[in-house]
Write a protein that holds these residues in place. Structure first.
Motif, PDB file in Angstrom:
ATOM      1  N   GLN A 120     177.492  91.104  86.374  1.00 26.75           N
ATOM      2  CA  GLN A 120     176.474  90.906  87.829  1.00 26.75           C
ATOM      3  C   GLN A 120     175.842  92.650  87.869  1.00 26.75           C
ATOM      4  OE1 GLN A 120     178.000  88.121  90.578  1.00 26.75           O
ATOM      5  NE2 GLN A 120     175.358  88.048  90.818  1.00 26.75           N
ATOM      6  N   LEU A 144     172.330  84.688  93.315  1.00 22.01           N
ATOM      7  CA  LEU A 144     173.133  83.546  91.971  1.00 22.01           C
ATOM      8  C   LEU A 144     171.161  83.493  90.727  1.00 22.01           C
ATOM      9  CD1 LEU A 144     174.788  82.117  90.635  1.00 22.01           C
ATOM     10  CD2 LEU A 144     173.634  80.141  92.237  1.00 22.01           C
ATOM     11  N   ARG A 184     177.433  84.378  95.515  1.00 24.57           N
ATOM     12  CA  ARG A 184     178.269  83.823  93.442  1.00 24.57           C
ATOM     13  C   ARG A 184     178.573  81.551  94.195  1.00 24.57           C
ATOM     14  NH1 ARG A 184     179.018  88.312  96.953  1.00 24.57           N
ATOM     15  NH2 ARG A 184     179.753  90.267  95.953  1.00 24.57           N
ATOM     16  N   LEU A 185     178.986  82.324  92.481  1.00 31.23           N
ATOM     17  CA  LEU A 185     179.368  80.330  92.464  1.00 31.23           C
ATOM     18  C   LEU A 185     180.206  80.264  93.327  1.00 31.23           C
ATOM     19  CD1 LEU A 185     178.216  79.739  88.634  1.00 31.23           C
ATOM     20  CD2 LEU A 185     177.200  78.478  90.943  1.00 31.23           C
ATOM     21  N   HIS A 186     181.046  80.795  93.594  1.00 29.51           N
ATOM     22  CA  HIS A 186     182.703  80.518  94.038  1.00 29.51           C
ATOM     23  C   HIS A 186     182.257  80.828  95.647  1.00 29.51           C
ATOM     24  CE1 HIS A 186     182.321  85.083  92.982  1.00 29.51           C
ATOM     25  NE2 HIS A 186     183.456  85.285  93.799  1.00 29.51           N
ATOM     26  N   GLN A 202     179.199  86.297  87.055  1.00 27.86           N
ATOM     27  CA  GLN A 202     179.500  86.373  88.450  1.00 27.86           C
ATOM     28  C   GLN A 202     180.560  87.957  88.248  1.00 27.86           C
ATOM     29  OE1 GLN A 202     178.280  83.704  90.309  1.00 27.86           O
ATOM     30  NE2 GLN A 202     177.108  84.309  89.124  1.00 27.86           N
ATOM     31  N   GLU A 203     180.623  88.222  89.325  1.00 31.73           N
ATOM     32  CA  GLU A 203     181.171  89.608  90.024  1.00 31.73           C
ATOM     33  C   GLU A 203     180.887  90.795  88.766  1.00 31.73           C
ATOM     34  OE1 GLU A 203     182.233  90.044  92.198  1.00 31.73           O
ATOM     35  OE2 GLU A 203     182.525  87.786  93.279  1.00 31.73           O
TER      36      GLU A 203
END
Ligand code: 5GP
Ligand code: ZN
Length: 112
Positions: A95, A100, A50-52, A89-90
């Motif tokens: 997602q 990713l 995940r990007l976060h 994302q999520e």
């Protein structure tokens, strides 16, 4: 490499894909369920969710995904009419695969 990750298994060659572009850090292949005439997924060769969850140590890998996106856009000739780059994302954002990936869509009308 995560055994239960479908994109890791594609990268490992255990599951076939229709490859569009590859370099030392990323693999790009056609989405199995395309939502546009051109629908390519650009994924880092290392498993990352995940990007976060990223920090400065991931900057090179994240940048190389975007370089891969540009290569895919040129190769698939979507640069003239235009294309979209999307990272879901999520689950709330749709997602489904938690490795990713950037969606590159184009080649016709692109639903937002
Ligand atoms: P997400 O919803 O996680 O952002 O996108 C996952 C994408 O991966 C979906 O568009 C889906 O069609 C695609 N996908 C899922 N499994 C496979 C597969 O085994 N091969 C390919 N080429 N695409 C897949
Ligand atoms: Zn993975």
């Amino acid at each position: 490499m995560s055994d239960d990750c479908i994109f890791c298994r594609i990268i490992a060659g255990d599951i076939p894909c229709s490859k569009v572009y590859e370099d030392d850090q990323v693999l790009a292949f056609n989405d199995i369920n395309p939502k546009a005439p051109v629908h390519v997924l650009v994924v880092p060769k290392v498993h990352f969710d995940r990007l976060h969850e990223s920090d400065e140590t991931h900057a090179e890998m994240l940048g190389r995904i975007l370089v891969g996106v540009g290569k895919v856009a040129s190769k698939t000739e979507v640069t003239g009419p235009g294309y979209r780059v999307q990272f879901n994302q999520e689950r709330g954002a749709g997602q489904e695969v938690f490795h990713l990936h950037a969606h590159v869509t184009g080649g016709g009308p692109i639903p937002k």
